[in-house]
Design a protein around this motif. Structure first.
Motif, mmCIF file in Angstrom:
data_model
loop_
_atom_site.group_PDB
_atom_site.id
_atom_site.type_symbol
_atom_site.label_atom_id
_atom_site.label_comp_id
_atom_site.label_asym_id
_atom_site.label_seq_id
_atom_site.Cartn_x
_atom_site.Cartn_y
_atom_site.Cartn_z
ATOM 1 N N PRO A 186 -8.300 3.851 7.489
ATOM 2 C CA PRO A 186 -7.242 4.555 6.875
ATOM 3 C C PRO A 186 -6.536 5.268 8.122
ATOM 4 O O PRO A 186 -7.155 5.653 9.318
ATOM 5 C CB PRO A 186 -7.645 5.478 5.731
ATOM 6 N N ARG B 274 -11.919 9.068 2.992
ATOM 7 C CA ARG B 274 -10.688 8.497 2.490
ATOM 8 C C ARG B 274 -10.516 7.138 1.991
ATOM 9 O O ARG B 274 -10.116 6.236 2.585
ATOM 10 C CB ARG B 274 -9.545 8.758 3.645
ATOM 11 N N GLY C 145 1.640 7.398 -6.757
ATOM 12 C CA GLY C 145 0.385 7.890 -6.954
ATOM 13 C C GLY C 145 -0.650 7.141 -7.594
ATOM 14 O O GLY C 145 -1.554 7.159 -8.308
ATOM 15 N N GLN C 146 -0.817 5.972 -7.063
ATOM 16 C CA GLN C 146 -1.608 4.685 -7.760
ATOM 17 C C GLN C 146 -2.283 4.034 -6.589
ATOM 18 O O GLN C 146 -2.043 3.968 -5.105
ATOM 19 C CB GLN C 146 -0.843 3.647 -8.359
ATOM 20 N N THR C 147 -3.603 3.433 -6.619
ATOM 21 C CA THR C 147 -4.065 2.761 -5.631
ATOM 22 C C THR C 147 -4.231 1.354 -6.126
ATOM 23 O O THR C 147 -4.223 1.097 -7.565
ATOM 24 C CB THR C 147 -5.549 3.288 -5.363
ATOM 25 N N LYS D 273 0.883 4.228 -2.868
ATOM 26 C CA LYS D 273 0.664 5.516 -2.498
ATOM 27 C C LYS D 273 1.760 6.505 -2.999
ATOM 28 O O LYS D 273 1.593 7.376 -3.574
ATOM 29 C CB LYS D 273 0.486 5.749 -1.184
ATOM 30 N N SER D 274 3.053 5.935 -2.957
ATOM 31 C CA SER D 274 4.134 6.656 -3.081
ATOM 32 C C SER D 274 4.358 7.191 -4.537
ATOM 33 O O SER D 274 4.850 8.042 -5.007
ATOM 34 C CB SER D 274 5.336 6.064 -2.415
ATOM 35 N N GLN E 283 1.065 -1.373 -0.005
ATOM 36 C CA GLN E 283 -0.020 -0.051 0.105
ATOM 37 C C GLN E 283 0.817 1.272 -0.051
ATOM 38 O O GLN E 283 0.378 2.084 -0.800
ATOM 39 C CB GLN E 283 -0.906 0.132 1.229
ATOM 40 N N MET E 284 2.240 1.300 0.913
ATOM 41 C CA MET E 284 2.870 2.382 1.127
ATOM 42 C C MET E 284 3.496 2.479 -0.445
ATOM 43 O O MET E 284 3.700 3.836 -0.807
ATOM 44 C CB MET E 284 4.005 2.268 1.996
ATOM 45 N N VAL F 176 -9.937 3.432 0.503
ATOM 46 C CA VAL F 176 -8.759 2.755 0.120
ATOM 47 C C VAL F 176 -8.757 2.462 -1.210
ATOM 48 O O VAL F 176 -7.912 2.561 -2.012
ATOM 49 C CB VAL F 176 -8.745 1.437 1.075
#
Length: 459
Positions: A315, A326, A136-138, A133-134, A129-130, A328
Motif C-alpha cells: 500500500p 494498512r 468506503g469499501q474494500t 476506497k472513495s 481500488q481507488m 488491502v
C-alpha cells in the motif's frame, strides 16, 4: 494567492503537488485530473520546467475559458480555483485543484495519478481500488453476485468458530443463525449474498468463483525456473486450507540440516529455513494480494533460496523497512487473525525478521515491481561459516519429516500422534520414531504408553 507564496512555490520546483506549464495545453488538463485523483495540487501556467517565469497573456475570458476546458474534459467534474497573479511584471495563471471526493476522475476515459512530479496512467486494478476506497469499501466486502447460500460449507464455519474460541477466547454463539453469524463477520451482505471474503474463507469450492485464488508451489532442481521441476502442487480451497497444504509441501521439499560449529562439535539440527517465517510470508501474500490481478500467488523453491511472489504492491506509504498496518483486504486479515493464523496486526514483517535471526538465517529481502511483490529467503548453506553441514533429509521418509516438524512446533511427539498425522500402524510408528532417536534427532522420555519423543535443539 500572494506573490510571495507563489514565488516560494516556484523556487521549490515541480513535485507531487505542483506543476509548471508555459502555456495552456492538453497536458495541463491531464495534470488537473491527476491532482484530483491524489491529494490535490497547483498548476502554474506561465512558468517553464526550469522555474523561469515566462508569463502568459490573460484577457477578459481567459479564466472562464481555462475553467471550462478543464471542467468539460474531466469526468466527473473537479473542484478548482483559477486566478491571475502578477510576478516580475508578468502574468501567471494559478489553477488550484482540490482532491476529488468521487474517484477516479478521467480524461476521455483515461485515469491519471500523480507520482512524484509526473502523471502516470492508472491500471484497471488501480482504478478499481481507488473507486472502492472513495466509496468506503474494500474488495473483500463486495458481494459475489453469482454465489448463493448453498455455496457456503457449514463445516468450515464450525471449524472457524472452534479455532476462534481456542485462539481468541470468543465463545461460540448459541442461538444465532448461520446468516446472522456470517453477516456479523462481513461474510454475507444484507441480502444474504456471500461476499468475496465469505467465499474465500468458507466456500465449498472458492476457485469456482475466483480461479486465481490459488497458490502454486514448485520445487526446482537448480537455481532458475528454467531448471527441471522436481515436485509441484497447485493448492486450492479456502485460504486457510491453501496455507496448510503449502506448508506441508514446503516441509517435504526443504532440507533438514545437521550443523557442527567452529567452536563446538555438538550437533545442531534444524530446518534449512524457519518454517514459521515462510508460513507468515505465504499468509501475507494471500490476504494482502490484489485479487483483481489474474495471476496467482507462487512459491518457488530453489537450491539456494525460496521466493514467494504476490500479485500486487505494498500500500502507499508502506515499505518493508517501514511496516504499517494498512491491510488491502481487512476482512480477510481479521478472519485470519481470528483463527490464529495471524498473531498480531502489522507484525508480520518484523516477525519474519526475528524468526530468521533466531534461526541464524539472513533476513528476508524484497523485490518490488509495479505489478507484484517478491519475498526472498536465502538458504544458509551457500555462505555458511560452519565447519560441517550434513543434509540428513535424504535419510528420512516423509512421515519422519512430518514427525520432526510436529515435534519442532510442539516440543514433542507421542506414538499416538505419529499414527494420527501419518495414518500408519503403531508398529510402523514405533520403528520410525526409534530410527529418529538413533539418529539423535529426538530424545525418548518416559516408558510404555506414556512415552514422549522430545525435540531438543542444541544452542
Amino acid at each position: 494567492m500572494e506573490t510571495a507564496k507563489l514565488r516560494q512555490l516556484i523556487e521549490q520546483g515541480e513535485n507531487s503537488k505542483v506543476e509548471f506549464k508555459e502555456r495552456r495545453d492538453q497536458e495541463a488538463i491531464e495534470t488537473a485530473a491527476a491532482f484530483a485523483n491524489t491529494s490535490g495540487g497547483a498548476i502554474l501556467i506561465g512558468v517553464s520546467d526550469y522555474r523561469v517565469i515566462t508569463g502568459i497573456t490573460i484577457g477578459k475570458e481567459t479564466l472562464r475559458d481555462v475553467a471550462n476546458r478543464i471542467s468539460q474534459a474531466i469526468e466527473p467534474r473537479v473542484i478548482m480555483e483559477v486566478e491571475p497573479v502578477e510576478i516580475e511584471r508578468k502574468s501567471v495563471l494559478l489553477v488550484q485543484i482540490t482532491e476529488s471526493q468521487i474517484k477516479p476522475v478521467s480524461v476521455k476515459g483515461i485515469c491519471y495519478k500523480r507520482v512524484g512530479n509526473s502523471n502516470r496512467v492508472m491500471s484497471p486494478q488501480e482504478i478499481a481500488q481507488m473507486h472502492l476506497k472513495s466509496v468506503g469499501q474494500t474488495w473483500d466486502q463486495l458481494s459475489v453476485v453469482s454465489a448463493k447460500n448453498h455455496d457456503i460449507d457449514e463445516q468450515k464455519i464450525q471449524w472457524y468458530l472452534t479455532r476462534r474460541e481456542a485462539n481468541r477466547n470468543v465463545a461460540q454463539p448459541q442461538n444465532m443463525t448461520v446468516p446472522d453469524l456470517l453477516r456479523n463477520i462481513n461474510c454475507i451482505s444484507e441480502e444474504e449474498t456471500p461476499t468475496h471474503a465469505g467465499i474465500l474463507f468458507f466456500a465449498k469450492h472458492p476457485q469456482k468463483f475466483f480461479q486465481n485464488a490459488q497458490l502454486r508451489v514448485v520445487r526446482f532442481k537448480g537455481t532458475s525456473v528454467t531448471h527441471p521441476v522436481i515436485d509441484r502442487l497447485d493448492c486450492s480451497g479456502t485460504l486457510w486450507e491453501i496455507v496448510n497444504a503449502a506448508e506441508e509441501f514446503i516441509r517435504r521439499n526443504i532440507r533438514l540440516l545437521s550443523l557442527r560449529g567452529s567452536k563446538s562439535f555438538q550437533r545442531d539440527d534444524k530446518f534449512e529455513y524457519p518454517l514459521e517465517a515462510l508460513r507468515e510470508a505465504i499468509i501475507n501474500g494471500l490476504i494482502h494480494r490484489n485479487y483483481q490481478e489474474p495471476a496467482d500467488v507462487r512459491v518457488f523453491i530453489f537450491d539456494n533460496r525460496i521466493e514467494i511472489i504476490n500479485p500486487g504492491r505494498f500500500p502507499e506509504d508502506v515499505r518493508p523497512h517501514k511496516p504499517i498496518h494498512r491491510p488491502v483486504n481487512p476482512i480477510l486479515s481479521q478472519l485470519m487473525y481470528d483463527v490464529g493464523f495471524v498473531e498480531r496486526y502489522g507484525s508480520g514483517i518484523k516477525m519474519m525478521q526475528r524468526l530468521c535471526k533466531e534461526s541464524e538465517n539472513k533476513e528476508p529481502r524484497y523485490e518490488l515491481h509495479p505489478l507484484e511483490t517478491k519475498v526472498i529467503f536465502d538458504s544458509p548453506i551457500q555462505d555458511t561459516t560452519l565447519l560441517e553441514i550434513d543434509d540428513i533429509s535424504e535419510q528420512l521418509n516423509d512421515r519422519q519429516k512430518n514427525a520432526l516438524f510436529h515435534a519442532e512446533k510442539n516440543g514433542q511427539i507421542a506414538t499416538k500422534e505419529y499414527v494420527e498425522i501419518n495414518h500408519v500402524s503403531r508398529g510402523i510408528a514405533y520403528v520410525e520414531l526409534r530410527d529418529l532417536t538413533d539418529k539423535g534427532l529426538l530424545t525418548v522420555i518416559g516408558k510404555g504408553r506414556g512415552t514422549k519423543y522430545i525435540r531438543e535443539v542444541s544452542d
